[in-house]
Design a protein around this motif. Structure first.
Motif, short mmCIF file in Angstrom:
data_model
loop_
_atom_site.label_atom_id
_atom_site.label_comp_id
_atom_site.label_asym_id
_atom_site.label_seq_id
_atom_site.Cartn_x
_atom_site.Cartn_y
_atom_site.Cartn_z
N GLY A 18 0.81 -1.21 0.00
CA GLY A 18 0.00 0.00 0.00
C GLY A 18 0.84 1.26 0.00
O GLY A 18 2.03 1.24 -0.31
N PRO A 19 0.22 2.38 0.36
CA PRO A 19 0.93 3.67 0.26
C PRO A 19 2.11 3.79 1.20
O PRO A 19 3.09 4.45 0.89
N TRP A 20 2.04 3.16 2.40
CA TRP A 20 3.18 3.27 3.32
C TRP A 20 4.41 2.59 2.77
O TRP A 20 5.53 3.06 2.94
N ALA A 21 4.23 1.45 2.10
CA ALA A 21 5.37 0.75 1.53
C ALA A 21 6.00 1.57 0.41
O ALA A 21 7.23 1.65 0.31
N LYS A 22 5.18 2.21 -0.40
CA LYS A 22 5.72 3.04 -1.49
C LYS A 22 6.44 4.27 -0.93
O LYS A 22 7.52 4.63 -1.40
N ALA A 27 11.57 6.97 0.63
CA ALA A 27 12.39 7.50 1.73
C ALA A 27 13.75 6.80 1.79
O ALA A 27 14.76 7.43 2.07
N LEU A 28 13.77 5.50 1.50
CA LEU A 28 15.04 4.77 1.54
C LEU A 28 15.94 5.10 0.34
O LEU A 28 17.16 5.00 0.44
N TRP A 29 15.35 5.49 -0.78
CA TRP A 29 16.14 5.80 -1.97
C TRP A 29 16.56 7.27 -2.05
O TRP A 29 17.42 7.62 -2.86
N MET A 30 15.99 8.14 -1.23
CA MET A 30 16.31 9.57 -1.30
C MET A 30 17.80 9.90 -1.13
O MET A 30 18.32 10.76 -1.85
N PRO A 31 18.53 9.28 -0.22
CA PRO A 31 19.94 9.65 -0.06
C PRO A 31 20.81 9.35 -1.27
O PRO A 31 21.81 10.04 -1.49
N PHE A 32 20.46 8.35 -2.07
CA PHE A 32 21.33 7.97 -3.18
C PHE A 32 21.51 9.07 -4.22
O PHE A 32 22.65 9.47 -4.49
N PRO A 33 20.45 9.60 -4.81
CA PRO A 33 20.71 10.68 -5.78
C PRO A 33 21.24 11.95 -5.12
O PRO A 33 22.02 12.68 -5.73
N PHE A 63 22.50 11.85 9.41
CA PHE A 63 21.34 11.94 10.30
C PHE A 63 20.02 11.80 9.53
O PHE A 63 19.09 11.14 10.00
N LEU A 64 19.95 12.42 8.35
CA LEU A 64 18.74 12.30 7.55
C LEU A 64 18.48 10.85 7.13
O LEU A 64 17.35 10.37 7.20
N SER A 65 19.53 10.16 6.72
CA SER A 65 19.38 8.76 6.31
C SER A 65 18.94 7.88 7.47
O SER A 65 18.10 6.99 7.32
N SER A 66 19.49 8.15 8.65
CA SER A 66 19.08 7.38 9.83
C SER A 66 17.61 7.62 10.14
O SER A 66 16.86 6.68 10.43
N GLY A 67 17.18 8.86 10.09
CA GLY A 67 15.78 9.18 10.34
C GLY A 67 14.84 8.58 9.31
O GLY A 67 13.78 8.06 9.64
N LEU A 68 15.23 8.63 8.04
CA LEU A 68 14.40 8.06 6.98
C LEU A 68 14.31 6.54 7.11
O LEU A 68 13.25 5.95 6.89
N THR A 69 15.42 5.91 7.47
CA THR A 69 15.41 4.46 7.67
C THR A 69 14.52 4.08 8.84
O THR A 69 13.75 3.12 8.78
#
Length: 97
Positions: A18-22, A27-33, A63-69
């Motif tokens: 559902g929407p939470w998984a998407k 959120a998990l892919w944001m740090p890469f680009p 810190f952002l990656s930790s929070g997003l994870t």
């Protein structure tokens, strides 16, 4: 003496679709680009506490990656059933005998 049975647990809700998984996937892919586009942050200005932008930008993403994870974990982990009235021994050493 037979141990009293605990009441049945409520069914576990799944949040792995559902929407939470998407949203969690995004959120998990944001740090890469944000970190792979070095040309976007490879500069000295603006400085923060004397540190060039290049360094504090990368440090901020730790810190952002930790929070997003953490947020992705919370939104994709199924909720645990709540057990009420579970058997608790009256004597703390009861289970050790």
């Amino acid at each position: 003496m037979a141990a009293p049975s605990s009441p049945p647990a409520r069914p576990v809700r799944s949040r792995t679709s559902g929407p939470w998984a998407k949203l969690s996937t995004v959120a998990l892919w944001m740090p890469f680009p944000a970190l792979l586009w070095v040309g976007g942050y490879a500069g000295a200005e603006p400085r923060l506490f004397g540190l060039p932008f290049f360094y504090w930008y990368q440090f901020l993403w730790i810190f952002l990656s930790s929070g997003l994870t953490w947020c992705a974990y919370l939104h994709t982990t199924p909720t645990r059933p709540v057990r009420t009235g579970a058997h608790r021994p009256a004597d703390p050493g009861e289970g050790l005998r």
